[in-house]
Design a protein around this motif. Sequence first.
Motif, PDB file in Angstrom:
ATOM      1  N   ILE A 133      22.073  -3.336 -22.485  1.00  0.00           N
ATOM      2  CA  ILE A 133      21.553  -2.079 -21.918  1.00  0.00           C
ATOM      3  C   ILE A 133      20.209  -1.741 -22.550  1.00  0.00           C
ATOM      4  CG2 ILE A 133      23.853  -1.175 -21.459  1.00  0.00           C
ATOM      5  CD1 ILE A 133      23.368   0.774 -23.863  1.00  0.00           C
ATOM      6  N   ASP A 134      19.898  -2.363 -23.707  1.00  0.00           N
ATOM      7  CA  ASP A 134      18.642  -2.050 -24.400  1.00  0.00           C
ATOM      8  C   ASP A 134      17.430  -2.658 -23.695  1.00  0.00           C
ATOM      9  OD1 ASP A 134      19.997  -0.655 -26.336  1.00  0.00           O
ATOM     10  OD2 ASP A 134      20.201  -2.394 -27.651  1.00  0.00           O
ATOM     11  N   ASN A 135      17.669  -3.663 -22.837  1.00  0.00           N
ATOM     12  CA  ASN A 135      16.581  -4.273 -22.062  1.00  0.00           C
ATOM     13  C   ASN A 135      15.553  -4.926 -22.982  1.00  0.00           C
ATOM     14  OD1 ASN A 135      15.640  -4.767 -19.422  1.00  0.00           O
ATOM     15  ND2 ASN A 135      14.123  -3.122 -19.575  1.00  0.00           N
ATOM     16  N   ASP A 136      16.008  -5.417 -24.117  1.00  0.00           N
ATOM     17  CA  ASP A 136      15.053  -5.839 -25.160  1.00  0.00           C
ATOM     18  C   ASP A 136      15.010  -7.349 -25.378  1.00  0.00           C
ATOM     19  OD1 ASP A 136      17.525  -6.141 -26.306  1.00  0.00           O
ATOM     20  OD2 ASP A 136      17.032  -5.115 -28.177  1.00  0.00           O
ATOM     21  N   LEU A 137      15.290  -8.128 -24.314  1.00  0.00           N
ATOM     22  CA  LEU A 137      15.228  -9.580 -24.465  1.00  0.00           C
ATOM     23  C   LEU A 137      13.872 -10.110 -24.014  1.00  0.00           C
ATOM     24  CD1 LEU A 137      18.724 -10.861 -23.262  1.00  0.00           C
ATOM     25  CD2 LEU A 137      17.988 -10.028 -25.502  1.00  0.00           C
ATOM     26  N   GLU A 138      13.272 -10.899 -24.868  1.00  0.00           N
ATOM     27  CA  GLU A 138      12.033 -11.588 -24.501  1.00  0.00           C
ATOM     28  C   GLU A 138      12.294 -12.490 -23.292  1.00  0.00           C
ATOM     29  OE1 GLU A 138       9.043 -11.321 -25.299  1.00  0.00           O
ATOM     30  OE2 GLU A 138       9.034 -10.186 -27.178  1.00  0.00           O
ATOM     31  N   GLN A 139      11.262 -12.783 -22.549  1.00  0.00           N
ATOM     32  CA  GLN A 139      11.334 -13.689 -21.381  1.00  0.00           C
ATOM     33  C   GLN A 139      11.991 -13.049 -20.167  1.00  0.00           C
ATOM     34  OE1 GLN A 139      10.056 -16.922 -21.287  1.00  0.00           O
ATOM     35  NE2 GLN A 139       9.216 -16.521 -23.318  1.00  0.00           N
ATOM     36  N   ASN A 140      12.554 -11.836 -20.351  1.00  0.00           N
ATOM     37  CA  ASN A 140      13.228 -11.166 -19.240  1.00  0.00           C
ATOM     38  C   ASN A 140      12.397  -9.976 -18.761  1.00  0.00           C
ATOM     39  OD1 ASN A 140      16.408 -12.041 -18.922  1.00  0.00           O
ATOM     40  ND2 ASN A 140      15.587 -12.466 -20.960  1.00  0.00           N
ATOM     41  N   ASP A 141      12.298  -9.852 -17.445  1.00  0.00           N
ATOM     42  CA  ASP A 141      11.706  -8.633 -16.873  1.00  0.00           C
ATOM     43  C   ASP A 141      12.629  -7.453 -17.141  1.00  0.00           C
ATOM     44  OD1 ASP A 141       9.982  -7.066 -14.933  1.00  0.00           O
ATOM     45  OD2 ASP A 141      11.950  -6.933 -13.966  1.00  0.00           O
ATOM     46  N   HIS A 142      13.900  -7.692 -16.952  1.00  0.00           N
ATOM     47  CA  HIS A 142      14.945  -6.715 -17.290  1.00  0.00           C
ATOM     48  C   HIS A 142      16.235  -7.495 -17.485  1.00  0.00           C
ATOM     49  CE1 HIS A 142      15.308  -7.185 -12.924  1.00  0.00           C
ATOM     50  NE2 HIS A 142      16.567  -6.824 -13.058  1.00  0.00           N
ATOM     51  N   THR A 143      17.246  -6.844 -18.011  1.00  0.00           N
ATOM     52  CA  THR A 143      18.470  -7.570 -18.351  1.00  0.00           C
ATOM     53  C   THR A 143      19.675  -6.966 -17.629  1.00  0.00           C
ATOM     54  OG1 THR A 143      18.699  -6.115 -20.265  1.00  0.00           O
ATOM     55  CG2 THR A 143      17.678  -8.261 -20.637  1.00  0.00           C
ATOM     56  N   PRO A 144      20.647  -7.799 -17.275  1.00  0.00           N
ATOM     57  CA  PRO A 144      21.870  -7.269 -16.674  1.00  0.00           C
ATOM     58  C   PRO A 144      22.502  -6.215 -17.590  1.00  0.00           C
ATOM     59  CG  PRO A 144      21.810  -9.657 -16.439  1.00  0.00           C
ATOM     60  CD  PRO A 144      20.667  -9.280 -17.348  1.00  0.00           C
ATOM     61  N   GLY A 145      22.903  -5.122 -17.003  1.00  0.00           N
ATOM     62  CA  GLY A 145      23.468  -4.008 -17.777  1.00  0.00           C
ATOM     63  C   GLY A 145      22.490  -2.860 -17.916  1.00  0.00           C
ATOM     64  N   PHE A 146      21.197  -3.194 -17.924  1.00  0.00           N
ATOM     65  CA  PHE A 146      20.200  -2.135 -18.116  1.00  0.00           C
ATOM     66  C   PHE A 146      20.155  -1.165 -16.935  1.00  0.00           C
ATOM     67  CE2 PHE A 146      15.766  -0.682 -17.311  1.00  0.00           C
ATOM     68  CZ  PHE A 146      15.703   0.255 -18.332  1.00  0.00           C
ATOM     69  N   ILE A 147      20.128  -1.696 -15.724  1.00  0.00           N
ATOM     70  CA  ILE A 147      19.928  -0.811 -14.566  1.00  0.00           C
ATOM     71  C   ILE A 147      21.051   0.221 -14.464  1.00  0.00           C
ATOM     72  CG2 ILE A 147      19.796  -0.709 -12.043  1.00  0.00           C
ATOM     73  CD1 ILE A 147      18.265  -3.331 -12.060  1.00  0.00           C
ATOM     74  N   SER A 148      22.285  -0.216 -14.647  1.00  0.00           N
ATOM     75  CA  SER A 148      23.401   0.746 -14.541  1.00  0.00           C
ATOM     76  C   SER A 148      23.292   1.819 -15.620  1.00  0.00           C
ATOM     77  CB  SER A 148      24.748   0.021 -14.671  1.00  0.00           C
ATOM     78  OG  SER A 148      24.927  -0.889 -13.603  1.00  0.00           O
ATOM     79  N   ALA A 149      23.042   1.404 -16.850  1.00  0.00           N
ATOM     80  CA  ALA A 149      22.912   2.378 -17.938  1.00  0.00           C
ATOM     81  C   ALA A 149      21.723   3.305 -17.680  1.00  0.00           C
ATOM     82  CB  ALA A 149      22.754   1.657 -19.275  1.00  0.00           C
ATOM     83  N   ALA A 150      20.632   2.716 -17.184  1.00  0.00           N
ATOM     84  CA  ALA A 150      19.420   3.500 -16.921  1.00  0.00           C
ATOM     85  C   ALA A 150      19.680   4.526 -15.815  1.00  0.00           C
ATOM     86  CB  ALA A 150      18.274   2.568 -16.537  1.00  0.00           C
ATOM     87  N   GLU A 151      20.453   4.143 -14.811  1.00  0.00           N
ATOM     88  CA  GLU A 151      20.771   5.102 -13.745  1.00  0.00           C
ATOM     89  C   GLU A 151      21.616   6.256 -14.287  1.00  0.00           C
ATOM     90  OE1 GLU A 151      22.265   3.444 -10.117  1.00  0.00           O
ATOM     91  OE2 GLU A 151      20.296   2.631  -9.596  1.00  0.00           O
ATOM     92  N   PHE A 152      22.508   5.945 -15.215  1.00  0.00           N
ATOM     93  CA  PHE A 152      23.279   7.020 -15.836  1.00  0.00           C
ATOM     94  C   PHE A 152      22.337   7.993 -16.539  1.00  0.00           C
ATOM     95  CE2 PHE A 152      25.435   9.301 -19.112  1.00  0.00           C
ATOM     96  CZ  PHE A 152      26.697   9.555 -18.619  1.00  0.00           C
ATOM     97  N   VAL A 153      21.429   7.447 -17.319  1.00  0.00           N
ATOM     98  CA  VAL A 153      20.500   8.291 -18.088  1.00  0.00           C
ATOM     99  C   VAL A 153      19.590   9.083 -17.136  1.00  0.00           C
ATOM    100  CG1 VAL A 153      18.586   8.238 -19.733  1.00  0.00           C
ATOM    101  CG2 VAL A 153      20.606   6.827 -20.138  1.00  0.00           C
ATOM    102  N   ALA A 154      19.094   8.418 -16.106  1.00  0.00           N
ATOM    103  CA  ALA A 154      18.203   9.096 -15.150  1.00  0.00           C
ATOM    104  C   ALA A 154      18.922  10.247 -14.453  1.00  0.00           C
ATOM    105  CB  ALA A 154      17.685   8.087 -14.118  1.00  0.00           C
ATOM    106  N   SER A 155      20.151  10.018 -14.018  1.00  0.00           N
ATOM    107  CA  SER A 155      20.870  11.084 -13.308  1.00  0.00           C
ATOM    108  C   SER A 155      21.293  12.187 -14.265  1.00  0.00           C
ATOM    109  CB  SER A 155      22.064  10.526 -12.532  1.00  0.00           C
ATOM    110  OG  SER A 155      23.043  10.053 -13.394  1.00  0.00           O
TER     111      SER A 155
END
Lengths: 388, 388
Positions: A133-155
């Motif tokens: 959920i931290d989205n902190d992996l090199e080489q990745n635009d984003h990581t699985p798990g981030f979008i769902s957690a981010a949507e929780f935070v955004a809402s």
Amino acid sequence: MSETIVIAQGGGPTAVINQTLAGAVLEARRRHPGCRVLGARHGVRGIRDGDYVDLGGRSEDELRRIAATPSAALGSTRDKPDAAYCETILAGLRKVSADAFIYIGGNDTAGTQQILTEASGGSMAFVHAPKTIDNDLEQNDHTPGFISAAEFVASAFLSVDLDFRALPGIYAGIVMGRHAGFLTAASAAWRLDDDSGPHLVYVPERAFDRARFVDDIKATMARHGRCIIALSEGISSASGRSLVEDLIPAEMLERDAHGNVRLSGTDLGQAIERILAEDLKGVRARVDTFGYLPRGNIGMISPVDAQEAFDAGVFAFDAATRGGGSVALQEEDGKTVIRLVPLSAVAGKTRHMPDDFLEPDENRLSAKGHAYLDRLLPRRFDPGMPFV
Amino acid sequence: MSETIVIAQGGGPTAVINQTLAGAVLEARRRHPGCRVLGARHGVRGIRDGDYVDLGGRSEDELRRIAATPSAALGSTRDKPDAAYCETILAGLRKVSADAFIYIGGNDTAGTQQILTEASGGSMAFVHAPKTIDNDLEQNDHTPGFISAAEFVASAFLSVDLDFRALPGIYAGIVMGRHAGFLTAASAAWRLDDDSGPHLVYVPERAFDRARFVDDIKATMARHGRCIIALSEGISSASGRSLVEDLIPAEMLERDAHGNVRLSGTDLGQAIERILAEDLKGVRARVDTFGYLPRGNIGMISPVDAQEAFDAGVFAFDAATRGGGSVALQEEDGKTVIRLVPLSAVAGKTRHMPDDFLEPDENRLSAKGHAYLDRLLPRRFDPGMPFV
């Protein structure tokens, strides 16, 4: 190849890590009917202890259902194996005649796979499938798990901002994120207009300064009549020490086996509350610790995140047939593509939020930061504008 | 009747309080085309200050959209008017030639309407329409706003329990609720099986005892290998003082204008964390303060709650034509029915969670407690069972 596949999950669970598990298992079974797929319980601990679930025998229905379930169905671990531990793991894998080991997790997990690759001398394929959920992996635009957690935070921030339009004051929400501010920045993804909160966003990548913090709040209160603040648990002062370390006596700090200070407690919330009470006397102020709520919420699983996580699992099996490596979600022409990258490019490294995702010298998102979030988190709610 | 209707919202916002607003406004316009509907901003403050929104001129589309939006669109207030303040309100209502005043809120709001009814000498209709996530209104089976908040809490605990199956330890989530434990009890609504958390539920209605708390956690850890705890912010010791008052020095306590101690801070979280660190040394323990997250979350609005809140608004207008009173959601043969009850039966009273919703001398829900939640919150998620 691959008559026997071992698969495991490491690090903090997410809403979609079981999608990756199911994707890998179903792909293995599709391409190698009759293959053996062993799920190690609690990550590498299961391999060390010979504690496996036979995933070959589970029905597709059951696997699809567990895929849609948050948290790590095999259990997880925080173990960060050293060379000796990795020898034990390797012995465990040989004991079950594993041809490949797929380990779903973050940069520590990639690190384990890198050590194992070197120790095995090429006798086995080691694959890291991304998850955080931290989205902190090199080489990745984003990581699985981030979008769902981010949507929780955004809402959550969209909702709290509406709440504080009704009953004004200062609100601070503390969001997971030790070194990378992506998840905290997601608080601003679904702002409705220029008046909307969060008005201030504090991430680990920018030094936190108490006086500046208080000034920013005063200016926001003057302008908007309320102040909604998003803070990463890992925010640090200019000295480089986390705010928690700066504010809490050393003997009261809790550390994990790796010497990392525990940040997920209410210490930071307490510290922020104290600052607000001391420096903004008489103003209604509330602080919540989001903690574990965003990271695997069953009510807020993004279908896009779920599909990408599943696809990453499918790709991970394919990667095992190609000798191993790290699976990465990358961006190409606005679309997500999955590629195989070297483990060494991901292992033990932290990808920080780019500095230009925030306005220079300000604690709010830049157009570039918003554009990134808009691409990953299209607005899901279209509320009416309040009459106040 | 009713050429001019004044409407306002009081107390803490909910996910569906705007449904009640829209229901009342649309019903007034339907039955009295051309009537004037004035929305007072920030509750009775708007009447005092002559600060109104003309709701008669808003399109039905706009009203339906605001209905689907959490928080109080007119703004809210914590003002609890005394007799003198009520005279000011009455003068304000007369100034706009109001025939009726509909006030959406909790038991304090009903109290204001009762004072106004008496002070007005029957010249105007005063209606209280119910709203509270606390579910603590007398005469009501449940209240608009509760179900949505309860579903948030139920899904959060279901999710955290899955998380802690993967990475075991102790988890405590602190849930709003000063005097009534309904919302905290909702944490147990969607347990999957006998192994599921929350394993321990602490509500304001049962005295909290530290030694017993620690013993309960130890027993739960021994049995389940993890311990998930739901605590109301208002839990009290046998002395009747809230735990926060017991643990925090008096001079550090924040009180509101009514002398109520502020409970929504992180103080209780800090106190619980301290107990766990001192009495359960070495066990991984995490404490989150849910705070404002459940009460108006845009991602978790129950359609049933929304419809009932709208219907309560429609009924509130009808009640205005019948001389006023308090609108109540009651239960009949397992269905929700809306009835008009005397303001005096609701005003200033707190409905507590029935003692038999918990097992005798235990901190877990009884069959009766579960039956109540099952009726209001049918399970929305059907996750797979983890392999650990």
